[in-house]
Design a protein around this motif. Sequence first.
Motif, mmCIF file in Angstrom:
data_model
loop_
_atom_site.group_PDB
_atom_site.id
_atom_site.type_symbol
_atom_site.label_atom_id
_atom_site.label_comp_id
_atom_site.label_asym_id
_atom_site.label_seq_id
_atom_site.Cartn_x
_atom_site.Cartn_y
_atom_site.Cartn_z
ATOM 1 N N ASP A 240 0.823 -1.202 0.000
ATOM 2 C CA ASP A 240 0.000 0.000 0.000
ATOM 3 C C ASP A 240 0.859 1.255 0.000
ATOM 4 N N SER A 241 0.305 2.303 -0.581
ATOM 5 C CA SER A 241 0.921 3.618 -0.465
ATOM 6 C C SER A 241 -0.171 4.576 -0.013
ATOM 7 N N VAL A 242 0.257 5.661 0.593
ATOM 8 C CA VAL A 242 -0.654 6.663 1.118
ATOM 9 C C VAL A 242 -0.314 7.979 0.442
ATOM 10 N N LEU A 243 -1.336 8.717 0.034
ATOM 11 C CA LEU A 243 -1.132 10.041 -0.539
ATOM 12 C C LEU A 243 -1.541 11.094 0.480
ATOM 13 N N ILE A 244 -0.626 12.019 0.734
ATOM 14 C CA ILE A 244 -0.928 13.178 1.567
ATOM 15 C C ILE A 244 -0.526 14.383 0.733
ATOM 16 N N GLY A 245 -1.538 15.086 0.226
ATOM 17 C CA GLY A 245 -1.263 16.178 -0.714
ATOM 18 C C GLY A 245 -0.517 15.606 -1.910
ATOM 19 N N PRO A 246 0.591 16.212 -2.323
ATOM 20 C CA PRO A 246 1.345 15.716 -3.468
ATOM 21 C C PRO A 246 2.330 14.592 -3.110
ATOM 22 N N TRP A 247 2.425 14.243 -1.834
ATOM 23 C CA TRP A 247 3.412 13.270 -1.375
ATOM 24 C C TRP A 247 2.861 11.854 -1.386
ATOM 25 N N LYS A 248 3.610 10.942 -1.971
ATOM 26 C CA LYS A 248 3.280 9.519 -1.961
ATOM 27 C C LYS A 248 4.187 8.851 -0.933
ATOM 28 N N ILE A 249 3.586 8.178 0.046
ATOM 29 C CA ILE A 249 4.335 7.553 1.129
ATOM 30 C C ILE A 249 4.119 6.043 1.043
ATOM 31 N N GLU A 250 5.245 5.311 1.103
ATOM 32 C CA GLU A 250 5.149 3.857 1.010
ATOM 33 C C GLU A 250 6.317 3.192 1.714
ATOM 34 N N ALA A 251 6.098 1.957 2.114
ATOM 35 C CA ALA A 251 7.150 1.145 2.710
ATOM 36 C C ALA A 251 7.885 0.410 1.599
ATOM 37 N N SER A 252 9.181 0.202 1.808
ATOM 38 C CA SER A 252 10.013 -0.494 0.836
ATOM 39 C C SER A 252 10.562 -1.762 1.486
#
Length: 171
Positions: free
Chosen positions: A26-38
Amino acid sequence: MNGRAIFVSLFLLCGAAQAYSATKDDSVLIGPWKIEASFTKEQKFDRCMMSRMVDNGVEASFARDSAGTSLTMTSERWKLDSGKAYPVAFVAGKTSWKTDVTATADTVRVALTDERFNKALRNANRLEVRGAGSTITIPLDKSAAALERLDRCYQNNRNAGETNPFEAPKP
């Protein structure tokens, strides 16, 4: 072992496994930022990343791993000398920090080690990266919430692969 103890053990183990699998893809979007675990090829947690594209074709990525937080910037247009360290001034709000970034052909990376600067980064509207040839501006809209989520991603995933709930987490 009684039935209640077995249930509690299974609940704890399943909770850790669920946290691992829920964030792995999964990835999470906060505004223009894409956050994900690697994760590594062996499916072990490696780090959490947040990234975005900037108007000038630069991809800016913040990573959080066991070494702390780092910033990586990449552009296909760049022709950098691999292995070279470039002096750079970073400006977030009224706070500046000077250090060297390490380069590959199209990427620079720096560990964000200055606590005062890191605090300013969470509250600034933009980050200026001032090199000898130009200044790169990275808009930081929604970055305070995104950086908080990046830290939470790291904290949630760093021990998610643990299989023994009766031992203390590894640092």
